[in-house]
Design an enzyme around this catalytic site. Structure first.
Site, PDB file in Angstrom:
ATOM      1  N   SER A 146       0.813  -1.220   0.000  1.00 31.95           N
ATOM      2  CA  SER A 146       0.000   0.000   0.000  1.00 31.95           C
ATOM      3  C   SER A 146       0.844   1.266   0.000  1.00 31.95           C
ATOM      4  CB  SER A 146      -0.867  -0.015   1.264  1.00 31.95           C
ATOM      5  OG  SER A 146      -1.431   1.249   1.496  1.00 31.95           O
ATOM      6  N   GLU A 148       0.201   3.619   1.747  1.00 37.67           N
ATOM      7  CA  GLU A 148       0.274   4.040   3.152  1.00 37.67           C
ATOM      8  C   GLU A 148       1.682   3.797   3.713  1.00 37.67           C
ATOM      9  OE1 GLU A 148      -1.931   5.406   5.712  1.00 37.67           O
ATOM     10  OE2 GLU A 148      -2.652   6.172   3.812  1.00 37.67           O
ATOM     11  N   TYR A 170      -1.513   0.358  10.599  1.00 36.38           N
ATOM     12  CA  TYR A 170      -1.790  -0.317   9.319  1.00 36.38           C
ATOM     13  C   TYR A 170      -0.572  -0.207   8.392  1.00 36.38           C
ATOM     14  CZ  TYR A 170      -3.646  -0.889   4.563  1.00 36.38           C
ATOM     15  OH  TYR A 170      -3.838  -1.279   3.254  1.00 36.38           O
TER      16      TYR A 170
HETATM   17  P1  NAP Z   1     -11.406  -4.681   1.886  1.00 36.70           P
HETATM   18  O1  NAP Z   1     -12.581  -4.377   1.008  1.00 36.70           O
HETATM   19  O2  NAP Z   1     -11.391  -4.144   3.273  1.00 36.70           O
HETATM   20  O3  NAP Z   1     -11.249  -6.277   1.933  1.00 36.70           O
HETATM   21  C1  NAP Z   1     -10.426  -6.898   2.886  1.00 36.70           C
HETATM   22  C2  NAP Z   1     -10.653  -8.393   2.823  1.00 36.70           C
HETATM   23  O4  NAP Z   1      -9.812  -9.032   3.813  1.00 36.70           O
HETATM   24  C3  NAP Z   1     -12.089  -8.825   3.129  1.00 36.70           C
HETATM   25  O5  NAP Z   1     -12.454  -9.860   2.266  1.00 36.70           O
HETATM   26  C4  NAP Z   1     -11.982  -9.352   4.566  1.00 36.70           C
HETATM   27  O6  NAP Z   1     -12.935 -10.333   4.896  1.00 36.70           O
HETATM   28  C5  NAP Z   1     -10.592  -9.986   4.496  1.00 36.70           C
HETATM   29  N1  NAP Z   1     -10.032 -10.253   5.815  1.00 36.70           N
HETATM   30  C6  NAP Z   1      -9.954  -9.430   6.883  1.00 36.70           C
HETATM   31  N2  NAP Z   1      -9.407 -10.064   7.934  1.00 36.70           N
HETATM   32  C7  NAP Z   1      -9.145 -11.332   7.537  1.00 36.70           C
HETATM   33  C8  NAP Z   1      -8.599 -12.469   8.165  1.00 36.70           C
HETATM   34  N3  NAP Z   1      -8.198 -12.451   9.441  1.00 36.70           N
HETATM   35  N4  NAP Z   1      -8.479 -13.611   7.449  1.00 36.70           N
HETATM   36  C9  NAP Z   1      -8.885 -13.661   6.158  1.00 36.70           C
HETATM   37  N5  NAP Z   1      -9.406 -12.612   5.502  1.00 36.70           N
HETATM   38  C10 NAP Z   1      -9.546 -11.456   6.184  1.00 36.70           C
HETATM   39  O7  NAP Z   1     -10.040  -4.196   1.189  1.00 36.70           O
HETATM   40  P2  NAP Z   1      -9.741  -3.879  -0.353  1.00 36.70           P
HETATM   41  O8  NAP Z   1      -9.978  -2.435  -0.595  1.00 36.70           O
HETATM   42  O9  NAP Z   1     -10.390  -4.900  -1.211  1.00 36.70           O
HETATM   43  O10 NAP Z   1      -8.159  -4.073  -0.379  1.00 36.70           O
HETATM   44  C11 NAP Z   1      -7.584  -5.347  -0.690  1.00 36.70           C
HETATM   45  C12 NAP Z   1      -6.163  -5.389  -0.166  1.00 36.70           C
HETATM   46  O11 NAP Z   1      -5.407  -4.338  -0.754  1.00 36.70           O
HETATM   47  C13 NAP Z   1      -6.037  -5.179   1.341  1.00 36.70           C
HETATM   48  O12 NAP Z   1      -4.942  -5.961   1.772  1.00 36.70           O
HETATM   49  C14 NAP Z   1      -5.708  -3.711   1.491  1.00 36.70           C
HETATM   50  O13 NAP Z   1      -5.015  -3.483   2.690  1.00 36.70           O
HETATM   51  C15 NAP Z   1      -4.850  -3.507   0.261  1.00 36.70           C
HETATM   52  N6  NAP Z   1      -4.851  -2.167  -0.311  1.00 36.70           N
HETATM   53  C16 NAP Z   1      -6.020  -1.549  -0.595  1.00 36.70           C
HETATM   54  C17 NAP Z   1      -5.998  -0.303  -1.200  1.00 36.70           C
HETATM   55  C18 NAP Z   1      -7.263   0.402  -1.580  1.00 36.70           C
HETATM   56  O14 NAP Z   1      -7.208   1.613  -1.833  1.00 36.70           O
HETATM   57  N7  NAP Z   1      -8.402  -0.297  -1.683  1.00 36.70           N
HETATM   58  C19 NAP Z   1      -4.759   0.296  -1.520  1.00 36.70           C
HETATM   59  C20 NAP Z   1      -3.589  -0.394  -1.217  1.00 36.70           C
HETATM   60  C21 NAP Z   1      -3.628  -1.636  -0.628  1.00 36.70           C
HETATM   61  P3  NAP Z   1     -14.364  -9.955   5.566  1.00 36.70           P
HETATM   62  O15 NAP Z   1     -15.274  -9.625   4.413  1.00 36.70           O
HETATM   63  O16 NAP Z   1     -14.721 -11.203   6.278  1.00 36.70           O
HETATM   64  O17 NAP Z   1     -14.116  -8.784   6.469  1.00 36.70           O
HETATM   65  O1  F7E Z   2      -9.014   8.204   3.943  1.00 39.08           O
HETATM   66  C1  F7E Z   2      -9.283  11.674   5.145  1.00 39.08           C
HETATM   67  C2  F7E Z   2      -8.375  10.730   5.908  1.00 39.08           C
HETATM   68  O2  F7E Z   2     -10.043   6.156   4.902  1.00 39.08           O
HETATM   69  C3  F7E Z   2      -8.515   9.058   2.932  1.00 39.08           C
HETATM   70  C4  F7E Z   2      -7.229   2.186   2.423  1.00 39.08           C
HETATM   71  O3  F7E Z   2      -7.763   1.477   1.326  1.00 39.08           O
HETATM   72  O4  F7E Z   2      -6.006   3.673   0.995  1.00 39.08           O
HETATM   73  C5  F7E Z   2      -6.975   3.628   2.024  1.00 39.08           C
HETATM   74  O5  F7E Z   2      -6.521   4.326   3.174  1.00 39.08           O
HETATM   75  C6  F7E Z   2      -8.197  10.420   3.520  1.00 39.08           C
HETATM   76  C7  F7E Z   2      -7.374  10.391   4.810  1.00 39.08           C
HETATM   77  O6  F7E Z   2      -8.354   5.976   2.988  1.00 39.08           O
HETATM   78  C8  F7E Z   2     -12.528  11.462   6.697  1.00 39.08           C
HETATM   79  O7  F7E Z   2      -7.811  11.380   7.050  1.00 39.08           O
HETATM   80  C9  F7E Z   2     -11.169  13.035   6.102  1.00 39.08           C
HETATM   81  O8  F7E Z   2      -6.397  11.374   4.742  1.00 39.08           O
HETATM   82  O9  F7E Z   2     -10.593   6.815   2.513  1.00 39.08           O
HETATM   83  P1  F7E Z   2      -9.603   6.737   3.603  1.00 39.08           P
HETATM   84  P2  F7E Z   2      -6.828   5.873   3.424  1.00 39.08           P
HETATM   85  O10 F7E Z   2      -6.627   6.144   4.853  1.00 39.08           O
HETATM   86  O11 F7E Z   2      -6.038   6.724   2.468  1.00 39.08           O
HETATM   87  C10 F7E Z   2      -4.735   3.103   1.336  1.00 39.08           C
HETATM   88  C11 F7E Z   2      -3.855   3.204   0.105  1.00 39.08           C
HETATM   89  C12 F7E Z   2      -4.847   1.740   1.894  1.00 39.08           C
HETATM   90  O12 F7E Z   2      -3.981   0.895   1.702  1.00 39.08           O
HETATM   91  C13 F7E Z   2      -5.942   1.503   2.867  1.00 39.08           C
HETATM   92  O13 F7E Z   2      -6.208   0.113   3.002  1.00 39.08           O
HETATM   93  O14 F7E Z   2      -9.424  11.045   3.871  1.00 39.08           O
HETATM   94  N1  F7E Z   2     -10.594  11.854   5.771  1.00 39.08           N
HETATM   95  N2  F7E Z   2     -12.352  12.829   6.677  1.00 39.08           N
HETATM   96  C14 F7E Z   2     -11.423  10.859   6.117  1.00 39.08           C
HETATM   97  N3  F7E Z   2     -11.313   9.532   5.990  1.00 39.08           N
HETATM   98  C15 F7E Z   2     -12.341   8.756   6.426  1.00 39.08           C
HETATM   99  N4  F7E Z   2     -12.271   7.427   6.280  1.00 39.08           N
HETATM  100  N5  F7E Z   2     -13.444   9.317   7.030  1.00 39.08           N
HETATM  101  C16 F7E Z   2     -13.589  10.672   7.205  1.00 39.08           C
HETATM  102  O15 F7E Z   2     -14.596  11.151   7.722  1.00 39.08           O
END
Ligand code: NAP
Ligand code: F7E
Length: 334
Positions: A146, A148, A170
């Site tokens: 990520s 992050e 995270y």
């Molecule tokens: P998501 O919608 O939150 O999906 C996370 C998945 O992980 C869900 O299927 C969840 O299952 C499963 N999970 C959680 N805890 C688990 C455990 N203990 N054992 C097995 N499975 C478990 O996330 P996403 O947006 O699809 O992201 C997919 C991956 O990419 C994640 O690793 C995330 O950290 C990473 N990532 C996401 C982003 C983004 O912007 N979306 C960016 C960079 C990296 P349940 O349905 O049971 O909760």
């Molecule tokens: O926040 C700001 C918050 O929770 C984006 C995950 O998929 O991307 C995701 O992480 C921004 C942050 O995503 C609210 O402070 C303001 O700056 O949508 P988010 P994230 O934290 O960037 C990365 C790449 C991952 O890997 C993660 O799994 O928005 N913000 N106000 C807020 N965010 C939330 N959630 N809620 C608010 O009310």
């Protein structure tokens, strides 16, 4: 050779040929019930893969995102915190590719559940890599890393070589998974890739993430179902893309001749405030009338600016994002 031996021989040949001579390849996806898992399952099915998915036992079903695929995929109950079940699963399925998308993925929650986040998002990577190493080191592995990890960014735009400075439990857990993936590649010659993905969104995004939180609230406000939208830091900047585009990059990484790590993003960045403005404009309302800044949604440490340099992915994988924020369309996100 007797009948059983012939059968076993052909099974062996089939296993050896998988993926080489165009026979059916198989993939195991952890996190198949999540946003990316559902898009990746669709994508791999379209490529002719046999798709296996890992899901957790819960008191209520969590499979709504893959409901339309249930006849085409094979689901297995397991958990990233359970080493034995992961090992048994990999041994039983013997996939050609493993995509580790499972994680506690919400940054905000990671301060409240530091250990769960570390166990699933960090140590979960170790457990699945160990299971693969014990069963078959030829299995190709994708780790969902990520942006992050860049956290308090050391340079802009961020690329594969940018120093990591995570700002949340995270982010710290993801750094562990990232380096362990590289370490297993270097230690055991495994085909292990880390995809450093920037934020990617879709109508399947969880409602707690800021994009869905905003678009969902805007729709409810327009319909008279909600009066205000409480948000945290509106100045944070993110490189937002479309999840459907990004899963193709994951697959492309595992089709290379050599394993490597890639940044995946759009190369454009917007403030949360910009997203708010665009979403309210879409329905002809003014954000000033509805948005309340609420310190409860501020994070203990913020990632202020993310902007990807995805040029390596373009050069080596032939991958480019097809959808930018404007094309993603706020109506589609609602
Ligand atoms: P998501 O919608 O939150 O999906 C996370 C998945 O992980 C869900 O299927 C969840 O299952 C499963 N999970 C959680 N805890 C688990 C455990 N203990 N054992 C097995 N499975 C478990 O996330 P996403 O947006 O699809 O992201 C997919 C991956 O990419 C994640 O690793 C995330 O950290 C990473 N990532 C996401 C982003 C983004 O912007 N979306 C960016 C960079 C990296 P349940 O349905 O049971 O909760
Ligand atoms: O926040 C700001 C918050 O929770 C984006 C995950 O998929 O991307 C995701 O992480 C921004 C942050 O995503 C609210 O402070 C303001 O700056 O949508 P988010 P994230 O934290 O960037 C990365 C790449 C991952 O890997 C993660 O799994 O928005 N913000 N106000 C807020 N965010 C939330 N959630 N809620 C608010 O009310």
């Amino acid at each position: 050779m007797d009948g059983a031996a012939v059968g076993e021989f052909w099974l062996f040949v089939k296993h050896e040929c998988t993926g080489v001579a165009g026979m059916q390849r198989s993939a195991l996806i952890t996190g198949i019930s999540g946003q990316d898992g559902s898009y990746l399952a669709e994508f791999l099915l379209s490529k002719g893969y046999r798709v296996h998915g890992v899901y957790r036992r819960t008191s209520m079903p969590t499979l709504s995102r893959v409901e339309h695929l249930l006849d085409d995929i094979e689901l297995h109950q397991s958990d990233l915190t359970d080493q034995a079940s992961l090992f048994k699963l990999i041994r039983q399925v013997r996939p050609t590719e493993v995509y580790n998308l499972g994680a506690q993925s919400f940054v905000g929650t990671s301060w409240d559940q530091v250990l769960t986040t570390g166990d699933t998002t960090g140590l979960g990577v170790a457990r699945i890599l160990e299971a693969i190493r014990c069963v078959d080191t030829n299995i190709r592995f994708y780790q969902a890393s990520s942006s992050e990890m860049f956290g308090k960014v050391e340079e802009t735009p961020q690329r594969e070589t940018t120093l990591l400075h995570p700002r949340s439990p995270y982010g710290v857990a993801k750094v562990y998974g990232h380096y362990l993936t590289i370490n297993y590649r270097e230690s055991f010659g495994m085909f292990a890739c880390s995809g450093i993905l920037f934020n990617h969104e879709s109508p399947r995004r969880g409602l707690e993430f800021v994009t869905r939180k905003i678009t969902h609230a805007v729709a409810r406000i327009k319909l008279g179902l909600q009066q205000e939208l409480r948000l945290g830091n509106l100045e944070a900047k993110r490189d937002w893309g479309f999840a459907g585009d990004y899963v193709e990059a994951m697959w492309r990484m595992l089709q290379q001749d050599k394993p490597d790590d890639f940044v995946i993003g759009t190369g454009k960045t917007y403030r949360v405030q910009d997203f708010v403005d665009l979403a309210f404009a879409e329905v002809g309302l003014s954000p000033a009338d509805y948005v309340v800044v609420d310190p409860n949604f501020y994070r203990p440490a913020e990632v202020d600016l993310l902007l990807a340099d995805p040029s390596k992915a373009e050069r080596q994988l032939g991958w480019k994002p097809r959808t930018d924020l404007a094309q993603l369309g706020f109506r589609a996100l609602i």
